[in-house]
Write a protein that holds these residues in place. Structure first.
Motif, PDB file in Angstrom:
ATOM      1  N   UNK A   1      18.932  45.323  24.156  1.00 13.90           N
ATOM      2  CA  UNK A   1      17.558  44.944  23.847  1.00 13.90           C
ATOM      3  C   UNK A   1      17.160  43.623  24.493  1.00 13.90           C
ATOM      4  N   UNK A   2      18.110  42.941  25.113  1.00 17.11           N
ATOM      5  CA  UNK A   2      17.825  41.656  25.766  1.00 17.11           C
ATOM      6  C   UNK A   2      17.779  41.790  27.288  1.00 17.11           C
ATOM      7  N   UNK A   3      17.883  43.016  27.782  1.00 14.92           N
ATOM      8  CA  UNK A   3      17.799  43.287  29.226  1.00 14.92           C
ATOM      9  C   UNK A   3      18.892  42.560  30.006  1.00 14.92           C
ATOM     10  N   UNK A   4      20.042  42.409  29.359  1.00 16.41           N
ATOM     11  CA  UNK A   4      21.211  41.828  30.020  1.00 16.41           C
ATOM     12  C   UNK A   4      22.195  42.962  30.264  1.00 16.41           C
ATOM     13  N   UNK A   5      22.597  43.148  31.507  1.00 17.53           N
ATOM     14  CA  UNK A   5      23.491  44.239  31.871  1.00 17.53           C
ATOM     15  C   UNK A   5      24.957  43.833  31.720  1.00 17.53           C
ATOM     16  N   UNK A   6      25.784  44.812  31.368  1.00 18.80           N
ATOM     17  CA  UNK A   6      27.235  44.614  31.306  1.00 18.80           C
ATOM     18  C   UNK A   6      27.899  45.751  32.075  1.00 18.80           C
ATOM     19  N   UNK A   7      28.666  45.387  33.081  1.00 22.65           N
ATOM     20  CA  UNK A   7      29.346  46.367  33.927  1.00 22.65           C
ATOM     21  C   UNK A   7      30.842  46.111  33.902  1.00 22.65           C
ATOM     22  N   UNK A   8      31.626  47.166  33.738  1.00 25.02           N
ATOM     23  CA  UNK A   8      33.075  47.041  33.902  1.00 25.02           C
ATOM     24  C   UNK A   8      33.471  47.671  35.226  1.00 25.02           C
ATOM     25  N   UNK A   9      34.400  47.012  35.895  1.00 21.98           N
ATOM     26  CA  UNK A   9      34.924  47.499  37.166  1.00 21.98           C
ATOM     27  C   UNK A   9      36.369  47.918  36.935  1.00 21.98           C
ATOM     28  N   UNK A  10      36.650  49.183  37.206  1.00 21.94           N
ATOM     29  CA  UNK A  10      37.971  49.743  36.918  1.00 21.94           C
ATOM     30  C   UNK A  10      38.617  50.254  38.204  1.00 21.94           C
ATOM     31  N   UNK A  11      39.215  49.347  38.980  1.00 19.07           N
ATOM     32  CA  UNK A  11      39.852  49.783  40.218  1.00 19.07           C
ATOM     33  C   UNK A  11      41.304  50.192  40.003  1.00 19.07           C
ATOM     34  N   UNK A  12      41.794  51.006  40.913  1.00 19.12           N
ATOM     35  CA  UNK A  12      43.217  51.242  41.007  1.00 19.12           C
ATOM     36  C   UNK A  12      43.849  50.083  41.763  1.00 19.12           C
ATOM     37  N   UNK A  13      45.048  50.254  42.308  1.00 18.88           N
ATOM     38  CA  UNK A  13      45.718  49.158  43.012  1.00 18.88           C
ATOM     39  C   UNK A  13      44.933  48.703  44.238  1.00 18.88           C
ATOM     40  N   UNK A  14      44.798  47.389  44.383  1.00 16.14           N
ATOM     41  CA  UNK A  14      44.056  46.788  45.492  1.00 16.14           C
ATOM     42  C   UNK A  14      45.032  45.974  46.340  1.00 16.14           C
ATOM     43  N   UNK A  15      44.830  46.001  47.643  1.00 13.28           N
ATOM     44  CA  UNK A  15      45.721  45.297  48.570  1.00 13.28           C
ATOM     45  C   UNK A  15      45.412  43.797  48.564  1.00 13.28           C
ATOM     46  N   UNK A  16      45.886  43.098  47.520  1.00 11.41           N
ATOM     47  CA  UNK A  16      45.721  41.649  47.416  1.00 11.41           C
ATOM     48  C   UNK A  16      47.056  41.037  47.015  1.00 11.41           C
ATOM     49  N   UNK A  17      47.060  39.707  46.840  1.00  5.68           N
ATOM     50  CA  UNK A  17      48.298  39.023  46.434  1.00  5.68           C
ATOM     51  C   UNK A  17      48.609  39.187  44.952  1.00  5.68           C
ATOM     52  N   UNK A  18      47.817  39.998  44.236  1.00  8.46           N
ATOM     53  CA  UNK A  18      48.071  40.296  42.827  1.00  8.46           C
ATOM     54  C   UNK A  18      49.509  40.751  42.618  1.00  8.46           C
ATOM     55  N   UNK A  19      50.010  41.544  43.551  1.00  8.79           N
ATOM     56  CA  UNK A  19      51.321  42.159  43.365  1.00  8.79           C
ATOM     57  C   UNK A  19      52.482  41.211  43.683  1.00  8.79           C
ATOM     58  N   UNK A  20      52.183  40.044  44.232  1.00 12.70           N
ATOM     59  CA  UNK A  20      53.250  39.063  44.426  1.00 12.70           C
ATOM     60  C   UNK A  20      53.833  38.621  43.086  1.00 12.70           C
ATOM     61  N   UNK A  21      52.978  38.607  42.060  1.00 11.05           N
ATOM     62  CA  UNK A  21      53.424  38.277  40.699  1.00 11.05           C
ATOM     63  C   UNK A  21      53.740  39.546  39.926  1.00 11.05           C
ATOM     64  N   UNK A  22      52.852  40.534  40.015  1.00 12.66           N
ATOM     65  CA  UNK A  22      52.981  41.732  39.185  1.00 12.66           C
ATOM     66  C   UNK A  22      54.204  42.569  39.546  1.00 12.66           C
ATOM     67  N   UNK A  23      54.538  42.625  40.830  1.00 13.67           N
ATOM     68  CA  UNK A  23      55.581  43.541  41.300  1.00 13.67           C
ATOM     69  C   UNK A  23      56.622  42.763  42.102  1.00 13.67           C
ATOM     70  N   UNK A  24      57.455  42.028  41.408  1.00 14.07           N
ATOM     71  CA  UNK A  24      58.418  41.150  42.069  1.00 14.07           C
ATOM     72  C   UNK A  24      59.382  41.914  42.960  1.00 14.07           C
ATOM     73  N   UNK A  25      59.756  43.129  42.576  1.00 14.17           N
ATOM     74  CA  UNK A  25      60.713  43.913  43.338  1.00 14.17           C
ATOM     75  C   UNK A  25      60.077  44.630  44.539  1.00 14.17           C
ATOM     76  N   UNK A  26      58.769  44.748  44.544  1.00 10.04           N
ATOM     77  CA  UNK A  26      58.084  45.433  45.625  1.00 10.04           C
ATOM     78  C   UNK A  26      58.113  46.942  45.531  1.00 10.04           C
TER      79      UNK A  26
END
Length: 263
Positions: A176-201
């Motif tokens: 009712x306040x005309x404020x939008x809320x969007x969620x972004x649900x990606x699968x695995x993305x080729x970034x440095x995220x996995x340097x921490x998340x996936x130590x073994x590779x």
């Protein structure tokens, strides 16, 4: 796409990955940026690059979103300088992929502090202003892991489930306040995220062929800004898996176990 020209966009976790890509593409569209991240040096470099290429203003703040006191200080300064915020992109987050029995309590605390509490803290800073102006857009970077939990991601999935629950409720509160809320649900993305998340590779090796390009993900996010987009699900076939899982969880877990165990 002129709707972003002159708008004020805040991006957390903006020093690299999709955060930096979102900043780049918003700058191309003429938006003024506030970039937040723990690495001030990287933010300063990005600021110089963007201001040299585009006729926009870029402000940067060193911020760990898990530091609630610092979050309040930074956002107070942002509003004092800019007056209002049009778009908040809650992008800061990280994961650690381990089986539940091997995860340390301090790792659990850290993931919730950043992925959930930090996201909520930043959101709470802009909510009163957006409600008052009856305008704005909150974009929360969640994950397909928030819809489809897999082995070795119990805690990370739990944080993203929390983000989806928070976002879905918030969307109805703000309708009712005309404020939008969007969620972004990606699968695995080729970034440095996995340097921490996936130590073994192991995980990266197994899913490398289907990893998303961060530029492509950012394009989808920027294209949705200031539009009533409920969710962005990438890739679509992976989101179809989460839909099937919701309908037939027992069969999906039994059939998919062999694939999931490769993680």
């Amino acid at each position: 796409m002129n709707r972003l020209k002159g708008k004020n966009v805040i991006i957390t976790g903006a020093s690299g990955g999709i955060g930096a890509e979102i900043a780049q593409q918003c700058a191309e569209k003429g938006a003024n940026l506030v970039l937040l991240a723990r690495s001030k040096d990287k933010l300063d470099t990005l600021k110089r690059e963007l201001e040299n290429r585009y006729s926009i203003q870029v402000k940067v703040y060193q911020l760990d979103v898990a530091n609630k006191v610092r979050v309040e200080q930074v956002f107070k300064d942002i509003f004092a300088r800019l007056g209002h915020v049009d778009v908040l992109v809650n992008n800061a987050g990280f994961g650690i992929f381990r089986e539940a029995h091997a995860v340390q309590l301090d790792e659990i605390q850290a993931m919730f502090d950043v992925n959930v509490i930090g996201l909520m803290a930043c959101t709470l800073m802009v909510l009163p202003h957006m409600r008052k102006r009856k305008s704005g857009h909150i974009i929360n970077i969640a994950s397909q892991a928030g819809k489809l939990a897999t082995p070795k991601s119990s805690v990370y999935s739990a944080t993203k489930h929390a983000v989806l629950g928070f976002s879905n409720s918030l969307r109805m509160e703000l309708a009712d306040f005309h404020v939008y809320v969007t969620t972004v649900n990606p699968g695995p993305i080729a970034t440095n995220f996995f340097q921490i998340a996936d130590e073994q590779g192991t995980y990266v090796k197994n899913v490398q062929k289907i990893m998303l390009d961060p530029k492509y993900v950012a394009e989808k996010i920027v294209a949705a800004m200031l539009t009533p987009t409920r969710e962005i699900n990438l890739p679509r076939w992976m989101n179809a898996g989460s839909v099937i899982y919701a309908l037939f969880p027992r069969a999906f877990e039994r059939i998919g176990k062999r694939f999931f165990d490769r993680k």
